[in-house]
Enzyme design. Structure first.
Site, PDB file in Angstrom:
ATOM      1  N   CYS A  50       5.638  -0.034   7.307  1.00 26.26           N
ATOM      2  CA  CYS A  50       5.411   0.891   6.613  1.00 26.26           C
ATOM      3  C   CYS A  50       6.709   1.333   5.757  1.00 26.26           C
ATOM      4  O   CYS A  50       7.746   1.389   6.325  1.00 26.26           O
ATOM      5  CB  CYS A  50       5.146   2.187   7.244  1.00 26.26           C
ATOM      6  SG  CYS A  50       4.563   3.626   6.398  1.00 26.26           S
ATOM      7  N   LEU A  51       6.406   1.626   4.385  1.00 27.45           N
ATOM      8  CA  LEU A  51       7.681   2.070   3.529  1.00 27.45           C
ATOM      9  C   LEU A  51       8.344   3.132   4.075  1.00 27.45           C
ATOM     10  O   LEU A  51       9.371   3.368   3.709  1.00 27.45           O
ATOM     11  CB  LEU A  51       7.059   2.090   2.007  1.00 27.45           C
ATOM     12  CG  LEU A  51       6.860   0.963   1.435  1.00 27.45           C
ATOM     13  CD1 LEU A  51       6.584   1.024  -0.001  1.00 27.45           C
ATOM     14  CD2 LEU A  51       7.846  -0.207   1.307  1.00 27.45           C
ATOM     15  N   GLY A  95       0.762  -1.317  -0.113  1.00 25.99           N
ATOM     16  CA  GLY A  95       0.147   0.144   0.085  1.00 25.99           C
ATOM     17  C   GLY A  95       0.916   1.227   0.000  1.00 25.99           C
ATOM     18  O   GLY A  95       2.019   1.369   0.471  1.00 25.99           O
ATOM     19  N   HIS A 120      -4.551   1.862   7.468  1.00 28.54           N
ATOM     20  CA  HIS A 120      -3.273   2.363   7.753  1.00 28.54           C
ATOM     21  C   HIS A 120      -2.851   3.329   6.696  1.00 28.54           C
ATOM     22  O   HIS A 120      -2.333   4.414   6.852  1.00 28.54           O
ATOM     23  CB  HIS A 120      -2.254   1.015   7.348  1.00 28.54           C
ATOM     24  CG  HIS A 120      -0.903   1.494   7.299  1.00 28.54           C
ATOM     25  ND1 HIS A 120       0.070   0.810   8.136  1.00 28.54           N
ATOM     26  CD2 HIS A 120       0.037   2.298   6.373  1.00 28.54           C
ATOM     27  CE1 HIS A 120       1.184   1.467   7.828  1.00 28.54           C
ATOM     28  NE2 HIS A 120       1.284   2.033   6.704  1.00 28.54           N
ATOM     29  N   GLU A 121      -3.413   3.208   5.352  1.00 27.83           N
ATOM     30  CA  GLU A 121      -3.098   4.117   4.137  1.00 27.83           C
ATOM     31  C   GLU A 121      -4.072   5.524   4.479  1.00 27.83           C
ATOM     32  O   GLU A 121      -3.343   6.468   4.278  1.00 27.83           O
ATOM     33  CB  GLU A 121      -3.431   3.660   2.730  1.00 27.83           C
ATOM     34  CG  GLU A 121      -2.608   2.303   2.525  1.00 27.83           C
ATOM     35  CD  GLU A 121      -1.120   2.366   2.716  1.00 27.83           C
ATOM     36  OE1 GLU A 121      -0.653   3.674   2.593  1.00 27.83           O
ATOM     37  OE2 GLU A 121      -0.461   1.534   2.916  1.00 27.83           O
ATOM     38  N   GLN A 139       3.357   9.904   0.715  1.00 29.31           N
ATOM     39  CA  GLN A 139       4.650   9.193   1.176  1.00 29.31           C
ATOM     40  C   GLN A 139       5.536   9.366  -0.102  1.00 29.31           C
ATOM     41  O   GLN A 139       6.774   9.156  -0.009  1.00 29.31           O
ATOM     42  CB  GLN A 139       4.519   7.691   1.090  1.00 29.31           C
ATOM     43  CG  GLN A 139       3.766   7.194   2.463  1.00 29.31           C
ATOM     44  CD  GLN A 139       3.603   5.808   2.571  1.00 29.31           C
ATOM     45  OE1 GLN A 139       2.604   5.215   2.191  1.00 29.31           O
ATOM     46  NE2 GLN A 139       4.457   4.798   3.107  1.00 29.31           N
ATOM     47  N   HIS A 186      -2.209   7.593   6.898  1.00 29.81           N
ATOM     48  CA  HIS A 186      -1.192   8.755   5.931  1.00 29.81           C
ATOM     49  C   HIS A 186      -1.943   9.976   5.820  1.00 29.81           C
ATOM     50  O   HIS A 186      -1.200  11.022   5.862  1.00 29.81           O
ATOM     51  CB  HIS A 186      -0.575   7.699   5.173  1.00 29.81           C
ATOM     52  CG  HIS A 186       0.472   7.008   5.340  1.00 29.81           C
ATOM     53  ND1 HIS A 186       1.614   7.410   6.159  1.00 29.81           N
ATOM     54  CD2 HIS A 186       0.632   5.650   5.147  1.00 29.81           C
ATOM     55  CE1 HIS A 186       2.145   6.260   6.169  1.00 29.81           C
ATOM     56  NE2 HIS A 186       1.749   5.305   5.734  1.00 29.81           N
TER      57      HIS A 186
END
Ligand code: NI
Length: 183
Positions: free
Chosen positions: A98-99, A45, A140-141, A50, A144
């Site tokens: 998470c990236l 995701g 989660h996304e 990001q 952000h």
């Protein structure tokens, strides 16, 4: 095009992202870049902040998890102007990463299902309920987009344990096999 992924501590990750308008320029290019950047980093995701874009655009590709999570079969989706309207009282605990926060994985408790209002890649409106792993990833996304990192959901004790790691990430001292950008 593969873009650098902004690391924990960058101010854009702490901002509330804005809805896009129907005349948003180069939307298909943004989506293609987000999918390519996510795949290159082996993520499932990615939210636009990001990659330094403070708009409500999310891409999710859970197809690699279909073997363990059948609800992920063919789940490759775009969520534009997403807003979570309702969440279940029932919670569940799933490990997240998470990236933007390399090397930290934490078991996080979140509502089991969510009702999401969003536009698809053709800007068609939808309102759907998501359960299981997709519900987890969507939460989660969409966090952000509210400027919230998943680590904020960890217990105080766990936060203490990975504080040094977060400081290293903020200083850019991370080993990633993808391009990153720090504050
Ligand atoms: Ni993330």
């Amino acid at each position: 095009m593969i873009l650098p992924i902004y690391l924990y501590g960058h101010p854009i990750l702490q901002k509330v992202a804005k809805d896009i308008s129907p005349d948003y320029p180069n939307l298909s290019e943004l989506l293609a870049n987000m999918f390519e950047t996510m795949a290159n980093a082996e993520g499932v995701g990615l939210a636009a902040p990001q990659i330094g874009v403070s708009n409500r655009v999310v891409v999710i590709d859970l197809t690699s998890l279909a073997k363990d999570h059948p609800e992920c079969t063919d789940f490759k989706r775009v969520f534009i102007n997403g807003h979570i309207l309702e969440t279940s009282d029932e919670s569940c605990i799933i490990e997240e990463g998470c990236l933007s926060v390399p090397d930290i994985h934490e078991k996080i408790s979140r509502p089991k299902w969510v009702r999401l209002q969003y536009l698809d890649e053709n800007l068609q409106p939808h309102e759907d309920v998501f359960d299981g792993y997709p519900a987890r990833c969507i939460q989660h996304e969409h966090d952000h987009l509210e400027g919230i990192m998943f680590t904020e959901h960890a217990s105080g004790m766990r936060k203490q344990m990975f504080r040094a790691k977060l400081n290293r990430i903020m200083a850019g001292r991370v080993n990633c096999n993808y391009k990153v950008k720090r504050q």
